[in-house]
Design a protein around this motif. Structure first.
Motif, PDB file in Angstrom:
ATOM      1  N   ALA A 156       1.365  -1.428   0.339  1.00 35.92           N
ATOM      2  CA  ALA A 156       0.258  -0.117   0.050  1.00 35.92           C
ATOM      3  C   ALA A 156       1.059   1.095   0.458  1.00 35.92           C
ATOM      4  O   ALA A 156       2.193   1.185   0.673  1.00 35.92           O
ATOM      5  CB  ALA A 156      -0.939   0.499   0.993  1.00 35.92           C
ATOM      6  N   SER A 164       0.406  -5.128   2.868  1.00 31.43           N
ATOM      7  CA  SER A 164      -0.186  -4.554   3.231  1.00 31.43           C
ATOM      8  C   SER A 164      -1.338  -5.403   4.509  1.00 31.43           C
ATOM      9  O   SER A 164      -1.666  -4.700   5.259  1.00 31.43           O
ATOM     10  CB  SER A 164      -1.226  -5.621   1.950  1.00 31.43           C
ATOM     11  N   GLN A 187      -0.665  -7.361  -5.248  1.00 29.36           N
ATOM     12  CA  GLN A 187      -1.866  -6.810  -5.692  1.00 29.36           C
ATOM     13  C   GLN A 187      -1.077  -5.251  -4.736  1.00 29.36           C
ATOM     14  O   GLN A 187       0.157  -4.939  -4.241  1.00 29.36           O
ATOM     15  CB  GLN A 187      -2.532  -6.604  -4.255  1.00 29.36           C
ATOM     16  N   THR A 189      -2.141  -1.021  -3.118  1.00 29.24           N
ATOM     17  CA  THR A 189      -3.438   0.098  -3.229  1.00 29.24           C
ATOM     18  C   THR A 189      -2.386   1.158  -3.646  1.00 29.24           C
ATOM     19  O   THR A 189      -1.716   2.172  -3.089  1.00 29.24           O
ATOM     20  CB  THR A 189      -3.595   0.181  -1.243  1.00 29.24           C
ATOM     21  N   GLY A 193      -6.572   4.963  -3.132  1.00 30.03           N
ATOM     22  CA  GLY A 193      -7.849   4.384  -2.523  1.00 30.03           C
ATOM     23  C   GLY A 193      -7.347   3.389  -3.090  1.00 30.03           C
ATOM     24  O   GLY A 193      -8.591   2.215  -2.955  1.00 30.03           O
ATOM     25  N   THR A 194      -7.492   3.446  -4.934  1.00 28.51           N
ATOM     26  CA  THR A 194      -7.415   2.414  -6.098  1.00 28.51           C
ATOM     27  C   THR A 194      -6.459   1.066  -5.205  1.00 28.51           C
ATOM     28  O   THR A 194      -5.549   1.508  -5.144  1.00 28.51           O
ATOM     29  CB  THR A 194      -7.018   2.795  -7.003  1.00 28.51           C
ATOM     30  N   LYS A 195      -7.287   0.212  -5.833  1.00 33.08           N
ATOM     31  CA  LYS A 195      -6.580  -1.021  -5.874  1.00 33.08           C
ATOM     32  C   LYS A 195      -6.762  -2.296  -7.321  1.00 33.08           C
ATOM     33  O   LYS A 195      -7.298  -1.815  -8.253  1.00 33.08           O
ATOM     34  CB  LYS A 195      -7.901  -2.442  -4.904  1.00 33.08           C
ATOM     35  N   ALA A 228     -11.087   4.269  -7.153  1.00 31.58           N
ATOM     36  CA  ALA A 228     -11.793   4.771  -5.568  1.00 31.58           C
ATOM     37  C   ALA A 228     -12.312   5.848  -6.385  1.00 31.58           C
ATOM     38  O   ALA A 228     -11.982   6.736  -7.411  1.00 31.58           O
ATOM     39  CB  ALA A 228     -10.646   5.318  -4.578  1.00 31.58           C
TER      40      ALA A 228
END
Length: 397
Positions: A156, A164, A187, A189, A193-195, A228
Motif C-alpha cells: 500500500a 498490506s 496486489q 493499493t 485508495g484505488t486497488k 476509488a
C-alpha cells in the motif's frame, strides 16, 4: 435427488451443454451433505462412462487425497486461494476436483477430443518439477529497486510504502513502479485508495502523489483495477502507449500483453471512456469523436495493437472467465492450444516451442493456478498432445 438425475447433470457438464440455470441447481445439490452417497455413485458411473482411464474411480479418489496431503505437507505457506466453489467435505472436494479443476480428462476436452495419447507422448512430465507462480514482484522507488517478499500478498502506498499487513518498506519517493515477472503476481493499493491486482509479466507505474486534479498511471501486461471514486480527479490509465482509459470510479480489467496482438478492456462496473493513445502513430488523434468509445458494465473493448482499426465492442464477455486469474484459476473454456500455452508460459515461467503441426484442440474446464505444471501436462498427454520437456522449455512435437 436420484443417482440418474445426478448423472444427467454431470454428463451435461462434461459435454459443455449444461445451462446456467442447471449449473446453479447442480451446485446447490453438491452443497447438501445429504446427497454425498448418491453423488459418489453418480460420479462413479459417469467416470466409467466418460473416462476411458486405467484407474478405477476409488483409485482416483485415493490418488487425489494423497496429492492433497502431500501438497499440504510440502508447502510452508498456504497456496493461493481459489474462488470457493463448494464446502470441502471429501466427496464434494472430489466433485470439485473432477468437474471443476480438470482432474478428469473429459472436463478439459471438447466432445470429439477424448482419445488417450500414444505411449511416450509426454516424456518429462513427472520429472519436470516446475512449481506454479507465486507472490513475486519488484518495487522501484525512483532509482532504488526492492525485491518484495513472496510471503506477502501486496503493498500500500501512502506517505510511506508498506506491505498490506502494515510492515514498513520505504519512503514513497516521487515515482513508483511495481512489476511482476513471469511466474509472479502482486496486489497494490494506490495513494488514492484505488486497488490493483497484477497478473504475471505485468507492471504499473505512477507518482507517489496525485496532483493538479489528475490521477494518471501506466500499465503493461494484465491488471485488474477497482478505482476509488473522486469526481474532482479523473483517473487515467495509459496502456503502454497504445491506448488510454479514463474513469471516475469503477472496476475493470485490462489485458495488454504484446504477444496477444490486441488490448482487451473489460468493464465490470461503472463507466469508462477508451481512446487511442497520442503516441500511437497509426491511431487517429484522441480528440476525434469517431475513435472515443464509452463502455457500459458487461462490455469489452478490443483494440488492435498492430493496425489502426476501429475499436470493437463485445457485448457478451464472460466476467468469471476474464477475472479467473485474479481469483486463482485458469479458465480455459473455449481456448485453443496456443492461448493455453501463453498462459502457462507466463505463470510457470517456461518457454514453449512449436513444431509445424499444432493440434487443433479447444479446451473446456478450469484449473487452480496453484497446481504444479506436471498436473496440467498429464492432462495434455491424455489429450494426445505430444511434447518433450527440456529444462524449462516445453517442446511441442
Amino acid at each position: 435427488m436420484q443417482t440418474q438425475t445426478f448423472e444427467y447433470y454431470i454428463d451435461r457438464y462434461l459435454q459443455g451443454s449444461i445451462t446456467p440455470e442447471e449449473l446453479t441447481l447442480f451446485r446447490s445439490f453438491l452443497q447438501d451433505p445429504q446427497n454425498d452417497e448418491v453423488l459418489q455413485q453418480a460420479m462413479k458411473n459417469s467416470w466409467e462412462e466418460w473416462g476411458g482411464h486405467d484407474l478405477s474411480f476409488p483409485d482416483v479418489l485415493e490418488n487425489l487425497e494423497q496429492k492433497l496431503k502431500a501438497e499440504r505437507m510440502s508447502r510452508e505457506s498456504p497456496p493461493v486461494k481459489p474462488v470457493p466453489l463448494y464446502r470441502r467435505s471429501w466427496v464434494r472436494y472430489a466433485a470439485a476436483a473432477i468437474l471443476i479443476a480438470g482432474i478428469s480428462t473429459a472436463v478439459m476436452l471438447s466432445a470429439d477430443m477424448r482419445t488417450k495419447s500414444a505411449p511416450g507422448a509426454g516424456p518429462g512430465i513427472v520429472s519436470s518439477g516446475i512449481l506454479p507462480g507465486t507472490n513475486k514482484a519488484v518495487l522501484t522507488v525512483d532509482d532504488k529497486q526492492i525485491d518484495l517478499s513472496s510471503d506477502k500478498t501486496g503493498i500500500a502506498v501512502g506517505a510511506t510504502i508498506a506491505y498490506s499487513d502494515g510492515e514498513q518498506l520505504a519512503d514513497a519517493g516521487k515515482m513508483i513502479k511495481l512489476a511482476t515477472p513471469n511466474g509472479g503476481q502482486y496486489q497494490l493499493t494506490l495513494p488514492d485508495g484505488t486497488k490493483a491486482w497484477l497478473n504475471a509479466a505485468s507492471s504499473i507505474s505512477f507518482p507517489s502523489v496525485f496532483n493538479n486534479g489528475k490521477r494518471q498511471i501506466r500499465v503493461t501486461g494484465e491488471v485488474y483495477l477497482e478505482v476509488a471514486q473522486d469526481r474532482s480527479k479523473i483517473f487515467t490509465v495509459d496502456i503502454d502507449g497504445q491506448s488510454t482509459v479514463q474513469v471516475l470510479g469503477t472496476s475493470f480489467n485490462i489485458n495488454a500483453y504484446t504477444d496477444e496482438g490486441n488490448i482487451q478492456t473489460t468493464l465490470i462496473s461503472g463507466s469508462v471512456k477508451i481512446l487511442p493513445a497520442v503516441t500511437n502513430e497509426k491511431a487517429v488523434p484522441v480528440d476525434s469523436k469517431a475513435t472515443a468509445v464509452i463502455l457500459k458494465p458487461g462490455q469489452q473493448a478490443i483494440q488492435s495493437i498492430q493496425a489502426a482499426e476501429p475499436i470493437k465492442i463485445l457485448n457478451t464477455p464472460n466476467p468469471d472467465q476474464i477475472l479467473a486469474w485474479k481469483n486463482g484459476i485458469f479458465e480455459f473454456n473455449g481456448a485453443n492450444l496456443r492461448q493455453v500455452m501463453k498462459q502457462l508460459e507466463r505463470w510457470y515461467n517456461i518457454r514453449v516451442e512449436y513444431s509445424n503441426n499444432v493440434p487443433d484442440i479447444i479446451f473446456k474446464g478450469e484449473f487452480y493456478r496453484n497446481v504444479n505444471l506436471s498436473d496440467i501436462l498429464e492432462v495434455l498427454t491424455e489429450m494426445g498432445v505430444k511434447f518433450r520437456m527440456e529444462g524449462k522449455t516445453l517442446k511441442l512435437l
